[in-house]
Every structure is written in structure tokens, then in C-alpha cells.
Write an enzyme that holds these catalytic residues in place. Structure first.
Site, PDB file in Angstrom:
ATOM      1  N   LYS A   1     -11.553   2.163  10.383  1.00  0.00           N
ATOM      2  CA  LYS A   1     -11.089   1.133   9.448  1.00  0.00           C
ATOM      3  C   LYS A   1      -9.568   1.064   9.556  1.00  0.00           C
ATOM      4  O   LYS A   1      -8.852   1.879   8.979  1.00  0.00           O
ATOM      5  CB  LYS A   1     -11.520   1.541   8.021  1.00  0.00           C
ATOM      6  CG  LYS A   1     -11.761   0.397   7.084  1.00  0.00           C
ATOM      7  CD  LYS A   1     -10.565  -0.483   6.809  1.00  0.00           C
ATOM      8  CE  LYS A   1      -9.682   0.057   5.714  1.00  0.00           C
ATOM      9  NZ  LYS A   1      -8.444  -0.770   5.547  1.00  0.00           N
TER      10      LYS A   1
ATOM     11  N   GLU B   1      -4.478  13.382   6.027  1.00  0.00           N
ATOM     12  CA  GLU B   1      -3.042  13.496   6.304  1.00  0.00           C
ATOM     13  C   GLU B   1      -2.361  12.516   5.371  1.00  0.00           C
ATOM     14  O   GLU B   1      -2.537  11.307   5.501  1.00  0.00           O
ATOM     15  CB  GLU B   1      -2.793  13.184   7.777  1.00  0.00           C
ATOM     16  CG  GLU B   1      -1.483  13.762   8.262  1.00  0.00           C
ATOM     17  CD  GLU B   1      -0.397  12.731   8.217  1.00  0.00           C
ATOM     18  OE1 GLU B   1       0.367  12.747   7.214  1.00  0.00           O
ATOM     19  OE2 GLU B   1      -0.308  11.901   9.131  1.00  0.00           O
TER      20      GLU B   1
ATOM     21  N   CYS C   1       5.442   9.413   7.446  1.00  0.00           N
ATOM     22  CA  CYS C   1       5.024  10.398   6.444  1.00  0.00           C
ATOM     23  C   CYS C   1       5.904  11.636   6.449  1.00  0.00           C
ATOM     24  O   CYS C   1       6.109  12.262   5.427  1.00  0.00           O
ATOM     25  CB  CYS C   1       3.575  10.779   6.676  1.00  0.00           C
ATOM     26  SG  CYS C   1       3.245  11.206   8.375  1.00  0.00           S
TER      27      CYS C   1
ATOM     28  N   GLY D   1      -2.991   8.335   5.034  1.00  0.00           N
ATOM     29  CA  GLY D   1      -2.509   7.340   4.074  1.00  0.00           C
ATOM     30  C   GLY D   1      -1.878   8.036   2.881  1.00  0.00           C
ATOM     31  O   GLY D   1      -1.386   9.173   2.994  1.00  0.00           O
ATOM     32  N   SER D   2      -1.906   7.379   1.736  1.00  0.00           N
ATOM     33  CA  SER D   2      -1.226   7.916   0.554  1.00  0.00           C
ATOM     34  C   SER D   2      -1.980   9.108  -0.033  1.00  0.00           C
ATOM     35  O   SER D   2      -3.208   9.217   0.109  1.00  0.00           O
ATOM     36  CB  SER D   2      -1.108   6.821  -0.504  1.00  0.00           C
ATOM     37  OG  SER D   2      -2.400   6.395  -0.883  1.00  0.00           O
ATOM     38  N   THR D   3      -1.244   9.959  -0.724  1.00  0.00           N
ATOM     39  CA  THR D   3      -1.874  11.113  -1.380  1.00  0.00           C
ATOM     40  C   THR D   3      -2.849  10.639  -2.457  1.00  0.00           C
ATOM     41  O   THR D   3      -3.922  11.235  -2.640  1.00  0.00           O
ATOM     42  CB  THR D   3      -0.779  12.034  -1.965  1.00  0.00           C
ATOM     43  OG1 THR D   3      -0.070  12.604  -0.862  1.00  0.00           O
ATOM     44  CG2 THR D   3      -1.360  13.158  -2.803  1.00  0.00           C
ATOM     45  N   GLU D   4      -2.526   9.538  -3.140  1.00  0.00           N
ATOM     46  CA  GLU D   4      -3.404   9.040  -4.210  1.00  0.00           C
ATOM     47  C   GLU D   4      -4.781   8.703  -3.637  1.00  0.00           C
ATOM     48  O   GLU D   4      -5.815   9.111  -4.190  1.00  0.00           O
ATOM     49  CB  GLU D   4      -2.808   7.780  -4.861  1.00  0.00           C
ATOM     50  CG  GLU D   4      -1.549   8.001  -5.670  1.00  0.00           C
ATOM     51  CD  GLU D   4      -0.341   8.426  -4.840  1.00  0.00           C
ATOM     52  OE1 GLU D   4      -0.244   8.021  -3.662  1.00  0.00           O
ATOM     53  OE2 GLU D   4       0.492   9.198  -5.369  1.00  0.00           O
ATOM     54  N   VAL D   5      -4.799   7.966  -2.520  1.00  0.00           N
ATOM     55  CA  VAL D   5      -6.093   7.611  -1.918  1.00  0.00           C
ATOM     56  C   VAL D   5      -6.745   8.864  -1.305  1.00  0.00           C
ATOM     57  O   VAL D   5      -7.958   9.034  -1.387  1.00  0.00           O
ATOM     58  CB  VAL D   5      -5.930   6.468  -0.885  1.00  0.00           C
ATOM     59  CG1 VAL D   5      -7.227   6.236  -0.125  1.00  0.00           C
ATOM     60  CG2 VAL D   5      -5.517   5.176  -1.587  1.00  0.00           C
ATOM     61  N   GLY D   6      -5.938   9.749  -0.764  1.00  0.00           N
ATOM     62  CA  GLY D   6      -6.482  11.014  -0.227  1.00  0.00           C
ATOM     63  C   GLY D   6      -7.238  11.790  -1.294  1.00  0.00           C
ATOM     64  O   GLY D   6      -8.333  12.319  -1.060  1.00  0.00           O
TER      65      GLY D   6
ATOM     66  N   GLU E   1       7.650   9.893  -3.010  1.00  0.00           N
ATOM     67  CA  GLU E   1       7.706   9.337  -1.658  1.00  0.00           C
ATOM     68  C   GLU E   1       8.091   7.861  -1.765  1.00  0.00           C
ATOM     69  O   GLU E   1       7.390   7.075  -2.402  1.00  0.00           O
ATOM     70  CB  GLU E   1       6.344   9.471  -0.967  1.00  0.00           C
ATOM     71  CG  GLU E   1       6.418   9.024   0.476  1.00  0.00           C
ATOM     72  CD  GLU E   1       5.110   9.189   1.246  1.00  0.00           C
ATOM     73  OE1 GLU E   1       4.069   8.718   0.762  1.00  0.00           O
ATOM     74  OE2 GLU E   1       5.137   9.780   2.336  1.00  0.00           O
TER      75      GLU E   1
HETATM   76  O1  TXE Z   1      -1.620   3.362   1.549  1.00  0.00           O
HETATM   77  P1  TXE Z   1      -3.166   3.561   1.289  1.00  0.00           P
HETATM   78  P2  TXE Z   1      -0.743   2.031   1.436  1.00  0.00           P
HETATM   79  C1  TXE Z   1       2.117   6.184   1.558  1.00  0.00           C
HETATM   80  C2  TXE Z   1       3.491   5.545   1.413  1.00  0.00           C
HETATM   81  C3  TXE Z   1       3.161   4.143   1.039  1.00  0.00           C
HETATM   82  C4  TXE Z   1       1.972   4.366   0.129  1.00  0.00           C
HETATM   83  C5  TXE Z   1       1.048   3.193  -0.055  1.00  0.00           C
HETATM   84  O2  TXE Z   1       4.192   6.168   0.384  1.00  0.00           O
HETATM   85  O3  TXE Z   1       4.208   3.482   0.374  1.00  0.00           O
HETATM   86  O4  TXE Z   1       1.255   5.414   0.739  1.00  0.00           O
HETATM   87  O5  TXE Z   1       0.680   2.667   1.226  1.00  0.00           O
HETATM   88  C6  TXE Z   1      -7.286   2.471   2.978  1.00  0.00           C
HETATM   89  N1  TXE Z   1     -10.801   4.545  -0.164  1.00  0.00           N
HETATM   90  N2  TXE Z   1       1.618   6.167   2.923  1.00  0.00           N
HETATM   91  O6  TXE Z   1      -1.118   1.240   0.248  1.00  0.00           O
HETATM   92  O7  TXE Z   1      -3.604   2.693   0.153  1.00  0.00           O
HETATM   93  C7  TXE Z   1      -6.381   1.302   3.270  1.00  0.00           C
HETATM   94  O8  TXE Z   1      -7.128   0.102   3.413  1.00  0.00           O
HETATM   95  C8  TXE Z   1     -10.715   4.599   1.179  1.00  0.00           C
HETATM   96  C9  TXE Z   1       1.758   7.383   3.688  1.00  0.00           C
HETATM   97  O9  TXE Z   1      -0.791   1.353   2.732  1.00  0.00           O
HETATM   98  O10 TXE Z   1      -3.390   5.027   1.191  1.00  0.00           O
HETATM   99  C10 TXE Z   1      -5.683   1.780   4.547  1.00  0.00           C
HETATM  100  O11 TXE Z   1      -6.535   1.581   5.660  1.00  0.00           O
HETATM  101  N3  TXE Z   1      -9.732   3.987   1.876  1.00  0.00           N
HETATM  102  C11 TXE Z   1       1.040   7.341   4.949  1.00  0.00           C
HETATM  103  C12 TXE Z   1      -5.506   3.270   4.300  1.00  0.00           C
HETATM  104  O12 TXE Z   1      -6.494   3.613   3.323  1.00  0.00           O
HETATM  105  C13 TXE Z   1      -8.801   3.301   1.186  1.00  0.00           C
HETATM  106  C14 TXE Z   1       0.844   6.077   5.638  1.00  0.00           C
HETATM  107  C15 TXE Z   1      -4.129   3.673   3.775  1.00  0.00           C
HETATM  108  O13 TXE Z   1      -3.858   2.948   2.611  1.00  0.00           O
HETATM  109  C16 TXE Z   1      -8.858   3.207  -0.220  1.00  0.00           C
HETATM  110  C17 TXE Z   1       0.667   4.966   4.734  1.00  0.00           C
HETATM  111  C18 TXE Z   1      -9.909   3.869  -0.897  1.00  0.00           C
HETATM  112  N4  TXE Z   1     -10.013   3.861  -2.225  1.00  0.00           N
HETATM  113  C19 TXE Z   1       1.089   5.044   3.446  1.00  0.00           C
HETATM  114  N5  TXE Z   1      -7.792   2.473  -0.640  1.00  0.00           N
HETATM  115  C20 TXE Z   1       1.179   8.483   5.896  1.00  0.00           C
HETATM  116  N6  TXE Z   1       0.613   9.641   5.551  1.00  0.00           N
HETATM  117  O14 TXE Z   1       1.744   8.328   6.970  1.00  0.00           O
HETATM  118  C21 TXE Z   1      -7.107   2.113   0.467  1.00  0.00           C
HETATM  119  N7  TXE Z   1      -7.713   2.605   1.580  1.00  0.00           N
END
Ligand code: TXE
Length: 492
Positions: A185, A260, A294, A237-242, A391
Site C-alpha cells: 500500500k 519503522e 525519519c 510511517g508516523s508513530t501514531e499510526v504505528g 517530530e
Molecule cells: O503518516 P502516516 P503521514 C511522520 C512525520 C509526518 C507524520 C504524518 O512526522 O509529518 O508522520 O505523515 C498509511 N492504518 N512520518 O500522515 O499517516 C498511509 O496511507 C494503516 C514519519 O504521511 O503514518 C501511508 O501509506 N495504515 C515517517 C502510511 O500509512 C495507515 C514517514 C504512512 O502514513 C493508517 C512518514 C492506518 N490507520 C511520516 N493511516 C518515517 N518513519 O519515515 C494511514 N496509513
């Protein structure tokens, strides 16, 4: 003058890739992908729905349970990965350009960093595919015991927009080497290069259903993490979604999870550092990729004896950074990915000032089109300020002063994150003390963010779970099976 994306791209894949076929979304919905340097719409992309998730998981499940993929040797899987790598090399220039247009990364970065790292990492896993080895284990009695490693199964691989091709590779390459099947995805902001790889998957000769690609939004990611047909989730991606993914992974079974996530990495500059080198490492550590990295060194701790000189030189360097068209090879800083992130970063400029830090450079938008920002440096930052704790994900350097090494180690660790850290010093002893003291997945001494296909990557604490790249990354996609064969006493 920023180059127009429309003139630069001829053939684009914009559909879903399921079972080696290009199909429209069952919902009939599409979404726009935007060039962040020009704000132009590059393409309308099919938006995957819950029904499409079901179809893709079914394809991956069938390919895993019944397809030819399962019966292939590691050598054969490796050969397919080599073929894919050859095709990426053949398409390297186009992929780099498309990555720049869709994500705003400079052409210098996509050409000389993202693509070479992607290629080297695929090569690495092509050879690891034929090197997955168990152990023979001595046990008491008339038994023969050994372990074998088997693929974990169907993987959901959810990736972000800041390194679209490289993150695709960090997820797909080890999964393919292990013999897993997958649904990738891509991020909604940058679906285009991920989709181009679908064509190369077919051309390389991967069996149907091994790789499926679903462009779409977070709901697709959520559906995948909750789907009972998925065995493992890999996410960047973000820690919140992680955190949400970790919770969801236990809702319908016990899925394996590797994550990550975010960071707020300290880069520590000691009095005895080579000043020019330290200034450059701190500058590239936060301003490369316009801070959308990141592991960016966003908290710069500078020892008091060198503080004023470091600040002066850092400002000089930031002033001459070339901002502009990411397709221009001279450009060092392209745009942020989207307007909302740009606004978020400007919000932190306001917060920094309100909290008492001093803005010494930047804080404004650059140009009249596109999501560009000037490099931002704040000094007099203290540990409790939001610009030192959260962040920001932008070209935003927060400089903090410290006196002693014990103090700075403690302060560097006072964060929920633990992805990276840097130490700039000419003292080996001091470097090692800090390396051993900081809680971070990667520590760079007299350099910053040097990532290769040979170096494991991942975070301590809320920066992640597990490591990617190398054998460490491969382990995320393998199950260990212990085999015990009883023989007769005669065999002893
Ligand atoms: O991240 P998301 P976003 C951090 C950075 C940035 C913030 C938000 O601080 O400003 O996160 O970025 C998918 N269940 N990083 O909104 O939302 C989403 O569609 C499953 C750090 O882009 O975490 C995308 O494919 N998946 C980082 C992916 O998750 C979900 C890189 C990342 O999106 C989902 C990016 C859910 N509930 C942002 N919600 C790094 N570690 O390098 C969204 N997604």
C-alpha cells in the site's frame, strides 16, 4: 521556472495491480496525485476500497498457499529478484524523474541516493534468498534436530511518501527473498513509482499474486491490518499510526509486526569537533530531503565552547542552500510534500517563538508556487519546548546548548523516540561513551545518516519494532521451524 510535470511524463500506471493484472477500483473512486513543486495534478489514480483489499488478499493468499512460488528454491527466487533489479536499472532514469515529480525530492537525491540504494538492496536480497540457513542442533538421545526457515506468509506492506521507491524495496525485497506474498500500500501522496514497479514484476516473471499493489488512503492500510488473511504487517510511517497498527494486528489473529516510525534524533557536537565538518554534518543531517526523513538530526546539541561559532557557520551555510525546481541538478532543497505539512511546520515556527526560542533564519515560504520553505534555524532551544520534543518533519534545526557529556547523554535520551543519533568529535573515547550511552538504532560518528544496503535500520522505543535491511530485515519475514527426528539407538 519550475518544470511542468505534464510535459515530462508519457506513460503512467494508475490502476490497482492485483494478481499481475491492472484493474479499476471496485468502488469506482479515484484520487489526484499532485506535483508538490508546481501544485499541478499529475494523474488521477484508482482508489482501492475494502472490496479491493479482499481481492488482493485473496490473490496473495492463493499464490502463497497453492501457487508455484511456494515450491521455488531460494536460488530461483533470487534469480527473479535479480531480473527485477536489472529492469529497475534499465528504467533507472525514468524512475528517478517520476520519483522527483510525484514526491518533490531533488533529482540529485533520487538519481544518486534513492535509486542506487534501491538497486543495491534488491541485489543484496537476491543473493540472501539462496542463503537462508537453519542450524543442526545437538540434543540428548537418539534424535536428529535441525531448524529450517519458512516464509511467514501473506504480508501487508504499508509505506510512506518520503522515500517511496526505497521503502517499497525495503519491504518487498526481503519478503520476496523469504518466499512471502504481499499487498503493498503506497502512500496516497506518492503512488506513481510504486505502480511502475508492477509492470516490472510482470516483466521479470514473478508468478501471479506474489506482489499486489493497492494505491489508496489510510483506510486501505487499516483494512489490511485487520484482515484475517494477512499474516504479517510491515509499516513505515508516523508513530501514531504505528501504535494503531500494533493494536489492530491483534484484533483478528496474532499478526507479526515490524514498524519503522518517527524520530527526534539528537546530533551532538562536542567542543573538540572539526568545526566545518560538524557544521556540514548537522546541516545535511536536517536539511537534506528538506527534513522529511525519519532519522533527520533535528535536535542539535552543541557544547558551550563551540556554540557561537557553530551557530554563525550554520546560519552562513543555510543561507546559501539552493532552493528551487527539484528537477534542476543544482537544487539542494525541493518542496515539502504537501500544503498541510508546510502549514504544520510553520505552526512550529510560531510555537518556537511563543515558547521563547530565537528564530535566527527562515520561517517563511519560498516562491509563489509549490510547497517550498526556507531553511529554519532556532537557537536558545530548551528540552521542554515542543520544537525540541515533537517530530516536525521539515527543514527545521533546533539548537540546544550543553556543558558535559553525561548531561548531554541524559538529555539526548529524554524522548519517546530512539531512531538515530550523531556525535561530532575528534575524541575516540568521548565518541564511544556517547555511542554506548544513547538509546538509538543507528549512531553516526563524524557523519550523519549514512545508510547502505549492508546496514540494519530501525528504532529503539517508539521509533519502531524490528530492523530492516540485511539478514536482520529478512528475519522479519521468516518463521523458524524446529525439526526433531527420532532414530534408533544404533545411530548414536
Ligand atoms: O503518516 P502516516 P503521514 C511522520 C512525520 C509526518 C507524520 C504524518 O512526522 O509529518 O508522520 O505523515 C498509511 N492504518 N512520518 O500522515 O499517516 C498511509 O496511507 C494503516 C514519519 O504521511 O503514518 C501511508 O501509506 N495504515 C515517517 C502510511 O500509512 C495507515 C514517514 C504512512 O502514513 C493508517 C512518514 C492506518 N490507520 C511520516 N493511516 C518515517 N518513519 O519515515 C494511514 N496509513
Amino acid at each position: 521556472m519550475i518544470s511542468s510535470s505534464r510535459k515530462l511524463i508519457s506513460h503512467l500506471r494508475t490502476q490497482l495491480f492485483i494478481d499481475n493484472k491492472w484493474v479499476n477500483s471496485k468502488s469506482g473512486q479515484t484520487f489526484k496525485t499532485i506535483n508538490p513543486a508546481t501544485e499541478e495534478v499529475i494523474a488521477e489514480v484508482q482508489r482501492a476500497s475494502t472490496e479491493d483489499v479482499d481481492l488482493a488478499v485473496k490473490a496473495a493468499r492463493t499464490a502463497y498457499d497453492n501457487g508455484p512460488w511456494r515450491r521455488m528454491s531460494g536460488r530461483e527466487r533470487g534469480q527473479l529478484i535479480h531480473k527485477l533489479t536489472d529492469l529497475i536499472i534499465k528504467n533507472q532514469a525514468n524512475l528517478a524523474k517520476l520519483e522527483t515529480i510525484d514526491g518533490g525530492k531533488t533529482i540529485t537525491d533520487t538519481t544518486y541516493v534513492d535509486l542506487p540504494l534501491t538497486i543495491d538492496t534488491y541485489r543484496q536480497y537476491a543473493s540472501l534468498a539462496n542463503n537462508i540457513r537453519g542450524k543442526t542442533i545437538p540434543i540428548t538421545g537418539p534424535y536428529n534436530c535441525y531448524t529450517r526457515y519458512e516464509p511467514v506468509g501473506v504480508c501487508a506492506q504499508i509505506i510512506p511518501w518520503n522515500y517511496p521507491l526505497l521503502m517499497q524495496c525495503w519491504k518487498m525485497a526481503p519478503a520476496l527473498a523469504a518466499g512471502c506474498t504481499m499487498i503493498l500500500k503506497p502512500a496516497e501522496q506518492t503512488p506513481l513509482t510504486a505502480l511502475q514497479i508492477g509492470d516490472l514484476i510482470v516483466e521479470a516473471g514473478f508468478p501471479e499474486g506474489v506482489v499486489n499493489i493497492l494505491p489508496g488512503f489510510g483506510d486501505v492500510g487499516r483494512d489490511l491490518t485487520l484482515h484475517p488473511g494477512v499474516d504479517k504487517i510491515a509499516f513505515t510511517g508516523s508513530t501514531e499510526v504505528g501504535l494503531e497498527i500494533q493494536r489492530n494486528a491483534g484484533m483478528n489473529g496474532l499478526k507479526r509486526v515490524s514498524l519503522e516510525c518517527g524520530g527526534k534524533s539528537p546530533n551532538i557536537i562536542l567542543d573538540d569537533a572539526d568545526l566545518d565538518c560538524a557544521v556540514t554534518n548537522a546541516h545535511t543531517g536536517i536539511f537534506d530531503a528538506v527534513g522529511q526523513c525519519c532519522i533527520a538530526g533535528s535536535r542539535v546539541y552543541v557544547q558551550e565552547g563551540i556554540y557561537d561559532k557553530f551557530l554563525e557557520k550554520s546560519v552562513e551555510l543555510a543561507k546559501v542552500r539552493k532552493i528551487g525546481d527539484p528537477l534542476d541538478p543544482e537544487t539542494q532543497s525541493g518542496p515539502q510534500i504537501e500544503e498541510s505539512l508546510l502549514e504544520k511546520i510553520l505552526g512550529y515556527v510560531h510555537k518556537g517563538k511563543m515558547e521563547g526560542a530565537k528564530l535566527v533564519i527562515g520561517g517563511n515560504r519560498w516562491g509563489s508556487k509549490g510547497y517550498f520553505l526556507e531553511p529554519i534555524i532556532f537557537t536558545d532551544v530548551t528540552d521542554n519546548m515542543s520544537i525540541a520534543r515533537e517530530e516536525i518533519f521539515g527543514p527545521f534545526m533546533s539548537i540546544l546548548k550543553f556543558k558535559t557529556i553525561d548531561e548531554v547523554i541524559k538529555r539526548a535520551n529524554d524522548t519517546k523516540y530512539g531512531l538515530g543519533a550523531g556525535v561530532q568529535t575528534t575524541s575516540l573515547e568521548k565518541a564511544i561513551k556517547i555511542v554506548n550511552g544513547v538509546r538509538a538504532g543507528s549512531v553516526y560518528v563524524n557523519c550523519y545518516d549514512y545508510t547502505t544496503e549492508n546496514t540494519p535500520f530501525g528504532g529503539f522505543k517508539q521509533s519502531g519494532v524490528g530492523r530492516e535491511v540485511t539478514e536482520e530485515g529478512l528475519a522479519n519475514y521468516l518463521e523458524c521451524k524446529t525439526v526433531i527426528i527420532k532414530t534408533s539407538q544404533d545411530t548414536l
